[in-house]
Structure formats: C-alpha cells, structure tokens
Design an enzyme around this catalytic site. Structure first.
Site, PDB file in Angstrom:
ATOM      1  N   CYS D 152       0.820  -1.214   0.000  1.00 19.26           N
ATOM      2  CA  CYS D 152       0.000   0.000   0.000  1.00 19.26           C
ATOM      3  C   CYS D 152       0.852   1.262   0.000  1.00 19.26           C
ATOM      4  O   CYS D 152       0.610   2.195  -0.775  1.00 19.26           O
ATOM      5  CB  CYS D 152      -0.953  -0.007   1.199  1.00 19.26           C
ATOM      6  N   TYR D 153       1.867   1.299   0.860  1.00 26.56           N
ATOM      7  CA  TYR D 153       2.742   2.470   0.881  1.00 26.56           C
ATOM      8  C   TYR D 153       3.534   2.568  -0.417  1.00 26.56           C
ATOM      9  O   TYR D 153       3.782   3.657  -0.937  1.00 26.56           O
ATOM     10  CB  TYR D 153       3.754   2.362   2.027  1.00 26.56           C
TER      11      TYR D 153
END
Lengths: 339, 339, 339, 339
Positions: D152-153
């Site tokens: 996600c990051y």
C-alpha cells in the site's frame, strides 16, 4: 504534615493509570506500592508512558501481609473475583480498602453469585462495605473501612434517578436507562470488537437487559426509594475514548415542569461539589478529564428524561475513588481532583 | 436501451453527493442536471472532490420549466420549505419527483405548520405523496408521481416498530426511541457544535421529545396500527461520520420469546431485499456504505427492545431514494445499490 | 503567602481555556480577569462548560490601564496583530507579559511584515522579547518582562533540532520537518475544512513550505547554530483533538550511532523537567494532557530522524506559558503542570 | 457472455473483504470459492457482517488442485511466506494469480530473504511476476500469469516519484517518503497498539527506515530511473480507518515551477483512469471508498514536495488488484471499481 501511605493493586489498566495519576498529585498521599501480576519489576512509566517521570515506582507482587505493612489505605483495581481474595486479607490486617471491582457492591452474596457466575469468597466483609457514591453516602464513607466503588454506568444511572425515586416522583418499574460509553470502559485488553478498525466509526448496543451493573443500580435505588425498583438498562459503545452519556426515562406520578425538576436536582445535590445541574444538555466532553457529573432534565408528555454525562474513568471510577479517599481521611473532597 | 433522464436539485450537501454517486453508476440513468444555489458554474468534482472524474457536470441554476424539459424524474435534496416550491411546479409539468426534504412527509398541512414553523406552500400536491419506505409501501411507490423520502431517524424507527404495531404486539403509547447518529446527519454547513474539536470525543442528546422526525414516525405507525401511536424520541450525536443506531423500547401485550419476535421480523420483511434480520446485535459499521437496515430483537421482562442500524445517508436518505426510483421505473430494487 | 495577580486576554479559545484551567489550580495565582471581545458579561463556565465551577469569573472588556491596575502579569491569547496593540500598552504600565500570539516571536519587524502581511505596530518592545522556550532560554525568561511564547509546531521542531544544530552535527540546510497536528491547532472558529464530517477520517497537508512557524524555527535554530539554518516545514492535519507528532530529517556530518545521539539528547536536556528522552518511539497520546515533550532518535544511512510528540495546547502553548510564568516568578517549573 | 471463474484465498482480513465486495459486483466475475484457514465452514456474511446477503459462500479449505479445477484466476490475500506456497502450485496448474502478499514483489530472492527474514520458497516463478501497478506496467500486466500486487505504501510512493525519477528531475539519493496511514493497514488481528483506546487520538511513527515496503519502492524506481535509487521511508499511523497520505521530498536537479511539474504529472498519467492530478492538496478522504490516487506537487527552494492520497485497501490493495484483473482479462479498467 504526615501523609497517608497508599498502595494501588492492579495498577496496569486504565482505572489503575488514572488512580496513579491522581494520587501522584495528591499533596497528602505517599504512594508506597503498585502491584501487577503481569508486569512485576516493570517501571510504571513503561506500563503507562504518560506517567513516565510522574510515578517513579516499579510494579511489584506483594502479599496482603506485605501490603498491610507498607500502606494504611489500599485501592484495588483488580478484576472482580480476584479483588475480594486480597481485600479480605487486607481488612483483617486493618487496612482501609477502596475496591473498584464489583466484589463488594451487592449486599446479597446470592445476587453476586447469580450475576457474576461465582460464589462470593469473602462474605464476612460484605456487611462492612459502604457503596462509594459520595453524593449519597458521604457520611457513611467517612467512617468506612471498606468502600465498594460504584460501576461506571451505575454511578451515572443512580445519580440520575436518585432525586426522582427518593421523592417518589416516578414509577419504580419500567424505568429505562439507555447509556452510551466510550471504549476505555471495556478495559485495556485487546479484543476483536475493540480493535480500532472494527470499533472506530461504529456504534452498537451490548448486553441489553443483562449487564452486570443492573443489580447495583436496582439495589441502591430501592434503598433510596424504600421499595423495589426495576429498570431496563441497555449500554452502548460509541467511538470515543472516555465518557458516558446516560439517557434515563421514567414516568412521572404527577405534573411537574422542567423547572420543578431542575430545582429538585439543584436542591438534592446542593452540597455535592462535583455535581453540575445545568439548564442546557451536557455533552460527555464537558466532563472528560474532570470529576464532574453534569446533568439536566426534560419533561415530555408525563415522562421525565434525565440527560447526564461523566468521565467513566474519573467520576465513573478513579475520580470517585479518590473523592471517597478524601472523605475517609478528612481531606477536602476536591483534593487532587482539580481538572 | 433508453435511459431515464434524471436531475438532482441541491446537489452540494451530503445527501446530494451520495445521490450523485449512486446515480452515476446506475446503468439505466442519464444524469442530466445538478442544481445549486451557491455553486452555479462550479463543477461537481470541485464541490465534491471524491466525485472528480465520476460526475462530469457543473452545478446550474434552473427553473422548473427548464428542469422539466430535460428530466423525467427529479430528486430534490433541497432544504425543507424550499423544496416544495420547486416540486409543485415540477409536478405540474409531469415530472415525477422524489423529495428528500420533509415537505411532503406529513399528510396534514397543519401538522407541518406546527412542527416546521411555516405554512405549507404546496398543499394541493400533498395528497399525491407516497411515503417512500419501500419495505412498507412498495406497491404505492411503483405508481407514485411524488415520493416523500423518509427522514433518516424515521426510517430506522418505523422499520423497527412496523412489525410490532402492525400485529398489535405492543402498547401504542409509551414507546421510547433512543437513537444515536453520526454527524453527517447534521448536514454540511459548519457550526460550532460540529466543529471537529467540539464534536470529536463527544456524545450528547439534542431535542429530546421535540425532534421533527417524531410526527412522521407517529403518522406512519398509526397508519399501520389503525390507532394513534405516541412515542418519545430522543436523538443523540455520536462522534462518527455516518450511521444511525436506533434502540427502541416497547411493552409487549403478551408473552413472546426472542425467537418468536425474530421470526415475526423475518416473515414481515421476507420480501425486502435490504432488510437483514440477524440473531446478533448489529453495529452501524455493518451497514455503512450499504443500503441495508440490520436489525435484531431482545425480550426483557415483558419489554421488547429492537436494536437496529443503518447508514443515515444511504438507507436513511439517498439509498432509499434510489430504491424508490428503481421501483417507480421498474428496475430491480438493488440496481446501483450494491455495496 | 501573597499570590501573583494574573489576567488572561482572549480567554475564549482553546489556548485560553487551557490557560484558565492551569491557572485555576496554580496555588500561587490569583486570577483577576478574563477578557473577550465577543463574550463580554458571559461567565467563563458558559463559554467553556468544562470550566463551570472551576473558574468563577465573567468575561470582560478592559483597557490596558484597567488591566495594569488589576494584574501584575498578563497572558495574552489574542490573535496575532491584535495582541501587540494591548501588550505594548501593558509593558508601558509595568505589567509583565506572556504573549501566546506570534507578535513578538520574530526579532526582525521586516520578517514579521513579510510572513504576517502587516507591519509591526509595537517595534519598540521587540527588543525586550525573550523567546519562551524554557529548555533553551530559561535564564533569560527568569528576568523577562515580555515572553514571546513559541508556536506549537515551532516548539516541537526547535526542541528536536536544538541539540543537533548546537553541536554542529547536521547540515544546516536541507532539514525537513514533517509535522502532524490534531485539529485544535486550527482554533475554535468553525470552518468548512474542520467541520466534523469533512475532517474526521481525513489526513492532509497544508501550507507546505509556507507555514508561518517556519521563520521562528529558522531564527531560533540559527541563533543556536551561529549560522543560518534553512528548513522545509510541511504541517499536516490528522483527525484527533490534540497532539503534534514531528518527524524531523537531517543529514549527519559524521558517523553517529543511535545511542550516541540519544546520549546527546539526554545530556542536552538533563535539567529540563518536561523533556523525556526515550528509547522507543513516542506517540502523541503519551503526552496529551501533560506538559511533556517526548523524543527519540534514529539513524538511517547517514541521516538522523528525530521523532517527537507533545500536546499542542500544553507544551505547544499554554503549558509552556505557565512554565515560563513559573520561571519569571520563581515558582517551581512544574507548579500547576502536573498531569 | 461467459464469466471468469475467480477464487479468493485468505478472504477473512480487510483486503479479503474488499476483494470480495468488489468481485461480487463485477458483472463478468463468477466468484467460485473463498478460503480461510481459521473459518472453514463459516459463511462469508458471518466473517464480514457487511457482506451478509452480498457474498453467499462459505469459507473453505482447498488444495491448489481443487482451486485450479474451480477457478481460472486466483487472488491471494494470504500472509507473506504462506502465499508463495499456494501460488507456486496454482501457477503449475495454469491458474493466473494476483498475489496481494509481498512474496513476488522483490525480484531478488536474497533481498526477499534479507527483508522478510525467510528464504523464498518459490524462486522459480519469481521471473514470471509482473509488478502490479497498472499506471506503470499496464502492458505487461495484460499478459501476466502472475501479478505481484504492490504494497500500500509502495503504491503511493512509487506513483509519486515515478514521473520525477523517470525524467531524471530529482536526485536519486536522499529522497524522503513520510507516509501517514489509517489503522486498517495494520490488519485485522487485535494488538495492544491498535486497541481503540490506545490508538484513537494518537499519532506515531514506526519502523523508520526499516519498513518492508522500502525495497520494493527502491527496486521499481531504480528500474524506471535506470540507476539505483535510495530513499528514507518513515511510515506513521494516524487515527482513522483507511487512507494513506504520502508526503514525498526530493531535490530538483533544475529549476522547475509548480506548473511545470503539474504538467509533467498530467502528461505522465494522461492515460491512467484512476490518477487525478489536482491543483489543490488532496485529503485522504477524497479517495477513500474509491480506486483513485489523488496528487499535487509543490516546489519550495529547489525541493519538490509531492503530496498524494489513496485508500490503502483499494488503490493500495484490492482496488488495484481488481484493476489488474480487468487488464489481464480485457475488461475495462474501471469495471467494478466505480465509487
């Protein structure tokens, strides 16, 4: 001036943390011990980072005998069922005890057994216990050796209904208590239900009609009313840390205006330093971080709705516990309880 | 296949945003106009950044005549008092109207005047209005030219009580509805009370016994019961964006078990695609982002407690509005309402 | 013992509320006046319900002359631009002043004009002002007639960088300060951006590189370094009431271990009662409700990351203001600042 | 039209829930199986109450052989280390696989071993894996048998930096990525740190410089730059359910205006349906519930700050996974991804 030597049992939960914070700033308290089963040897400041540099003790495992040697007064923030095992021993050794668990709240050990699913293991001291609501039992608390500190919801509900049932203004059956609590009321142990992404942005009821604070509400209110009281209590969890908002519904026996009832509340609680009877509806946030219970009253079609708020960890637990302590030892009630 | 041409009036609030989002993904809708008094000429994607690239229209200021030329069906998310001025004109021009304001919910214009503090300015169309709860009035909605979409609290309370009052299971007076709502229910205009640092970590009641959704609850339930219904409704604000949790208390006429009542609810709502009768207590979060109303029932000492949850902006407003639209135009009810 | 007579200007915002709360429990303070432009005549307990029964004053409108007659020391929580008009007059009348606005933070009136878009209206007193960070300028504060209390972000950033720039351990350009603040930092006036349903469940940056706390950070750090310092400051808003988490990035000149730097911080702040240098990463919640600044340090590939937290309304504003007051009047620094 | 038969492995976490929700509304998907180790036999609607009535399957325990018989395409939301055991077997049986774990993101099995603390158990298929960022590798994804869905990051950071490193506009070392994530990023298992009363009203950093998404950021950006890239990544947790706000800092090689860089981003992502390049700074809330990545750019003293937001469970996980699926099977990219 000599200080009172105080110990806290079970200091690693949220009520323990608030107790330690308040006692650390109490000018007449010497905090001599904090116990924990799980964190023996760990500094309080590691268990509660907010208290780093504030409480400079380590958690210990101590027998009742050791505790009684060090402390005159012991606050127990142990779980119910566990607390009475230690408190009984402390009472035998002449400690005064303020118990924040449910163990000494119900006068009838059968009722305890029924609601808590275990037999009472210290019935001999039940008779000593004073229910620790200073607004109602301040005189008894002054002399008490054992104070049973109220449940957080019970504190709110009893304070809301006391003026009404004492004065026989409402029907004693059919009362509804619909309460909304912040999540700290559920304790510090992680659970699926209180995992942030489950519990944030979520509101739900739990244990409708079956929550364990019900019998202490009914017991104390019946004592005030002089007759049995039955109420339907439905607690809810709302996504905030702290605070209880209690909405209490009763049927009025006669015709009373809102102003009549506000006046009743003002007069009933005239000497209570932590009750604020207000014209407008309070919010929990007005009380969080304080020991105040804020309340107002509305009349709708023959019904009275009492709307009140408190901080579940302070007025609903540790704040009232320190207020009880102040009464027991003759200190001013607000001592260490300034917002 | 030809699409239905649809316009949204007052598209800049939260219900407007949700309407636009749902209509944008409706396979049989052509969104032809969005109106706004304040944002004329501004793209929807600037008013609602989340809809950038989703709805590619600008807000317009349009007369009823212009609207009627472009659209077959108009959703009004205008404020009460304003909505009826436009809706009346649209109805005269053969538009079908789904009104999310309160203007056509109360059948009696005197009751409207009493609760809303203004006289009704389109009484001639009041008789046309169908109360837009598809679970109760689906057949009438199919044929309706004017749908009065329910208030968010009213939707929850009416659905919770309908099976009980229809079957005469509970006393029709003395019902208590204690509801807890997220803050989006208060609309999009900044106010001191809903400024984040005031409202976050705060729970409070407002308008106990005087909230304007009370008369529509009583009207619809009386219609189902065939007798007057009186209830005490107390709404609360809890610190979350969306969701209503409604706790509804009634006195049972006879002896019913929890399972009896769950069975009643399951059977009453057997054909309702957006009702989920559950054994366990729902949380608002189970329903947020969906058009579902989740419900369970508990029996305590002769009382019934109905515990239910919905998303105030969807099942409590725009989702039900689209469901009504689907009924009116013969589309499957869940069309565009998938979570 | 005689008390110090204190007034608070602009007591109706959040920093005003916290100032009043702290001063009310200060054993050596007599609170003699609270001013407000908008709430003249209104009791403090109505403006701040949490302070009902705690501060029993009404808001007043007072001239500098009247203030100087009543109070020895004045805290100003007025907005920038307004504060200097009153503070200048108070200084002329021999009041000591603790100004929480930005008006006396920048030594250079041209820099003030550039960043605040207005010319300075009390340049004659600029030279008197001591920057109110007790951890760095404690000695000067003791003697100060005028203390310029730091900006909330500036307090965090300066404390995080002071040990590093003082010792020339990092490059003085290219420092990045990425800060995350709770919403109370934006003040008490309702705005669309901080309306609960907009701001809750939302995180965003604002004013990257242009926030007005930048020049005070650079000014104070340059003073410590003896050379110009340039930093890139990007503040963010996160959905919580209080707290700032500051993540500060710098390039190390030499090879230092994490332990070297922790030791540096411990030694640099050895005498600072409200600095807690920790091994583990703090959270804002460890500091909220306290006057502590919690900090740790990490080293990654020649970079140092300083991770620190404080309560923006206490250590970032009113708590530090009271700490400055304690220094100015010779009271123990922690007086009234117990958690 | 025939549908694609799809299975979801590990459907009981948050990414699993979002996958199931999206696939349930995909017009060309037949959802044939959901697996879970812990909840075998339990209906999806019990594991995820929000999906009651939406996904009518029970969790199963299935071998790779059984899965390959039922499904053409398998999404794995299993934990890293576990996922590769199943995915390898599925690939041998000609299933196409979209793996949301970290197992196939790093091309070098030694790098995997170093960062994840275990040796890779399916190195033979590593070469097949396409990094699943459709905005950068859309063509390869169309043909892929195995897609490694980004962290996600990493999704946020790579999208923010791709236009800058591809065009050699910034220095390839010294990049800082400071990211702020909602709590759902930490998964569904209760932990002390994410217990509501610990995590609510709290912001903190974790794993500064050591988070496992670092190597995939560096690997993909190096591939785009044609040279090694080193960055310092510091993730933070903020008290909200969903959303990542990424603030990315780089040193510009030349003089570029904000408008130059916005134009670069607009042109770089001209064909990406889920990228919204904006003039104003986005908030995470603009993107939550959508598959959009919103971005803007600022230039400050020779530095570029890229400010961007996405929903960590959608664009940061399951939304991108479905977008990859659409590319692999020739469906329009936005299919099932409407907000």
């Amino acid at each position: 001036v000599s200080k009172t030597r105080v110990a806290v049992l079970g200091g690693t939960g949220y009520t323990g943390r608030e107790l330690l914070r308040l006692l650390a700033r109490h000018p007449s308290v010497e905090l001599v011990a904090v116990t924990s089963r799980q964190h023996v040897g760990v500094p309080v400041g590691s268990v509660h980072p907010t208290l780093r540099g504030v409480v400079n003790l380590k958690c210990e495992s101590l027998t009742a005998e050791q505790l009684a040697e060090r402390a005159e007064c012991v606050f127990s923030a142990l779980p119910h069922g566990v607390s009475m095992e230690v408190c009984g021993e402390l009472l035998k050794r002449d400690c005064r005890v303020i118990d924040l668990s449910a163990d000494y709240r119900l006068r009838d050990p059968n009722s305890f057994a029924e609601w808590y699913g275990m037999s009472h293991r210290d019935p001999e001291h039940l008779g000593l216990a004073v229910y620790g609501l200073p607004e109602l039992f301040g005189r008894e608390i002054q002399e008490a050796r054992l104070v049973a500190n109220p449940g957080c919801y019970a504190a709110a509900a009893i304070l809301a209904l006391a003026p009404l049932v004492s004065g026989e203004l409402i029907e004693l059956s059919g009362i509804v208590v619909d309460a909304k609590s912040g999540v700290s009321g559920a304790g510090r142990s992680p659970q699926a239900q209180f995992h942030f992404p489950e519990c944030n942005e979520n509101t739900f009821a739990y244990k409708p009609g079956t929550h364990r604070h019900t019998p202490e509400m009914e017991q104390v209110l019946a004592q005030l009313a002089g007759s049995p009281v039955s109420l339907l209590f439905v607690p809810h969890v709302v996504p905030m840390d702290r605070g209880i908002f209690a909405t209490t519904y009763g049927r009025l026996h006669g015709r009373y205006s809102q102003e009549d009832l506000l006046e009743l509340f003002r007069s009933f609680y005239a000497k209570a330093p932590f009750v604020r009877v207000r014209d407008e509806i309070p919010g929990t946030k007005d009380t969080v971080g304080t020991n105040y219970w804020d309340v107002t009253v509305r009349v709708v079609n023959g019904r009275v709705v009492v709307l009140s708020a408190l901080d579940n960890l302070l007025k609903g637990a540790s704040g009232t516990a320190v207020q009880n302590f102040n009464l027991m030892y003759g200190y001013p009630q607000p001592c260490a309880l300034e917002p």
